[in-house]
Motif scaffolding. Structure first.
Motif, PDB file in Angstrom:
ATOM      1  N   ARG A   1      15.265 -38.764 -39.501  1.00 24.99           N
ATOM      2  CA  ARG A   1      16.154 -38.413 -40.620  1.00 24.99           C
ATOM      3  C   ARG A   1      16.141 -39.488 -41.693  1.00 24.99           C
TER       4      ARG A   1
ATOM      5  N   ARG B   1      12.936 -39.143 -43.558  1.00 29.11           N
ATOM      6  CA  ARG B   1      12.997 -37.954 -44.413  1.00 29.11           C
ATOM      7  C   ARG B   1      13.816 -38.247 -45.670  1.00 29.11           C
TER       8      ARG B   1
ATOM      9  N   ASP C   1      11.067 -32.192 -40.987  1.00 30.96           N
ATOM     10  CA  ASP C   1      11.983 -31.128 -40.552  1.00 30.96           C
ATOM     11  C   ASP C   1      11.617 -30.632 -39.149  1.00 30.96           C
TER      12      ASP C   1
END
Length: 484
Positions: free
Chosen positions: A187, A190, A239
């Motif tokens: 995360r 990302r 994702d």
């Protein structure tokens, strides 16, 4: 033996038999004349060294997941230790081992059974009935330790199952921690990619304005667009990794793959140790050898040796005489009322010796086969100990390397951000070409991503070191074993 020595089925026959005690003491007389079973040639297993006070102080008696500044991590590990299916399977194996131990122990106790029957016989001229009640008792004198060895082996199997349960607990807790940290790291990366993409979109827009003003060419616009789209293409991969991480955590908690999506939220903070863990001093002062004895897999391998030693003793004892005492007390009559009469009582008491003399070498072959099993178990113990030592050495090296890498990447990140800021300012002023700006943007994204990965690796390697050392333990219960 004359007829007076046979069990008397008249009332009081059992008492007359007991007046001839040599029948009952026959097994003891034979035992006095027999040689004892040879002891197995065994390699003693050294008792675990007592952990030093410094070691106990360094490895605090609190679970490792409570040392991270992330309450959700602790909650997930706690839930997994309750609901994980592999742990459930390991618990049932421990229950089975305990039941088998009880079953083996029961064979050493006297056995008592009862019976009752009613029969009705019809012939051509009459019909007769018979009624019977009986009690049967038996007991095997375990003079050469066959049954005792079997029970000792069953107890060692409990210790092995208990250690395997502790190893499964250690693995489940560690896997939850690793999956959770990796999820958070993905995360973070990302989010960094999205931030870089936003900056590149701004650069694309700026390049378009400069082209319209005649200060840049359409080539620079296409270069900016290609760079932005290349960065955008990384988002689906993150994702996918994030979704798979969420699914893995859910399975570890014994839930459906998508069950934790809401609970996990969207936090992008990687868990880090909230306080010093003591491992720096531990590594600096050296790793005591007794630490490896706290690993459940090492303890399970050691218990397996104890079990196979006991089974070798059992196999050798099976080649010695077996002595059994048995008795029966019963009532038999043609009518139910007559069962209480003195003539309905019948009693017997017997002693038996079972000694295999010629078996075609089967007993010797069984001993040799068990000796081979014992040798294999000892080799497995050595292999497990070597793997344990390697796991610790690898985890220590990885933890040290990720820490040094993070320190270096901290400096590289600061430099990359400064370079990107100066390149953007100079490009807007027309002092550098567009390729230089693109290079600084790509370098910043790469360094940011590497720095986030190194920081996550530090937490991951710390968890791996906990796993390699056997988790957290206390001086009283090193591996969290359930008492046999």
């Amino acid at each position: 033996m004359n007829s007076d020595d046979l069990p008397d089925k008249r009332p009081g026959g059992a008492l007359r038999l007991l007046r001839r005690p040599w029948l009952v003491l026959l097994p003891l007389v034979l035992t006095a004349c027999a040689t004892t079973a040879p002891q197995a040639d065994r390699q003693p297993i050294a008792a675990p060294a007592a952990p030093s006070a410094d070691t106990v102080q360094l490895l605090a008696q609190t679970p490792w997941w409570t040392r991270f500044d992330d309450p959700l991590l602790g909650a997930l590990v706690t839930d997994a230790l309750q609901a994980n299916l592999d742990l459930g399977i390991a618990r049932t194996r421990l229950l089975q081992a305990r039941a088998l131990r009880d079953q083996t122990a029961a064979s050493r106790a006297p056995q008592l059974g009862s019976s009752a029957s009613v029969s009705r016989n019809r012939s051509s001229d009459r019909t007769t009935s018979s009624f019977s009640l009986g009690l049967d008792a038996s007991w095997e004198a375990d003079l050469f330790g066959e049954l005792a060895s079997a029970e000792r082996g069953a107890r060692a199997d409990i210790a092995t199952a208990s250690a395997n349960l502790a190893a499964t607990r250690l693995a489940v807790a560690g896997e939850v921690g690793l999956a959770y940290v990796q999820l958070r790291a993905n995360r973070v990366r990302r989010a960094l990619t999205l931030s870089s993409l936003a900056a590149q979109d701004e650069t694309l827009q700026l390049t378009g304005w400069r082209t319209q003003a005649g200060l840049a060419s359409s080539l620079e616009v296409e270069q900016a667009r290609a760079s932005a789209e290349q960065t955008r293409a990384q988002i689906p991969a993150y994702d996918t990794a994030i979704a798979q991480g969420e699914h893995a955590l859910a399975i570890l908690l014994g839930q459906e793959p998508a069950a934790l999506r809401t609970r996990l939220g969207d936090s992008t903070r990687v868990p880090v140790p909230a306080a010093a863990t003591g491992f720096d001093d531990l590594v600096r002062h050296g790793l005591p050898a007794d630490l490896l004895r706290q690993r459940p897999d090492v303890q399970a391998a050691e218990s397996a040796i104890t079990a196979e030693l006991a089974r070798l003793d059992q196999t050798q004892a099976a080649r010695r005489p077996a002595f059994r005492l048995s008795g029966a007390l019963g009532w038999q009559a043609l009518t139910l009322a007559a069962l209480g009469s003195p003539g309905a009582l019948a009693a017997s008491l017997a002693a038996a010796v079972d000694w295999p003399i010629l078996d075609g070498g089967r007993g010797a072959a069984q001993v040799q086969a068990q000796q081979a099993v014992l040798a294999r178990t000892r080799l497995s113990y050595q292999a497990t100990a070597l793997v344990a030592a390697q796991d610790v050495a690898d985890a220590v090296s990885a933890l040290d390397g990720s820490r040094r890498q993070t320190t270096a990447l901290d400096a590289a990140t600061d430099a990359a951000r400064n370079a990107n800021r100066m390149a953007r300012q100079r490009y807007e002023a027309g002092l550098i070409d567009f390729t230089t700006l693109l290079d600084t943007q790509r370098t910043l994204l790469s360094v940011d991503s590497s720095r986030a990965a190194a920081a996550a690796d530090t937490s991951l390697n710390l968890i791996r070191l906990h796993k390699a050392l056997g988790g957290d333990w206390t001086a009283q219960d090193p591996a969290g074993h359930t008492a046999p």
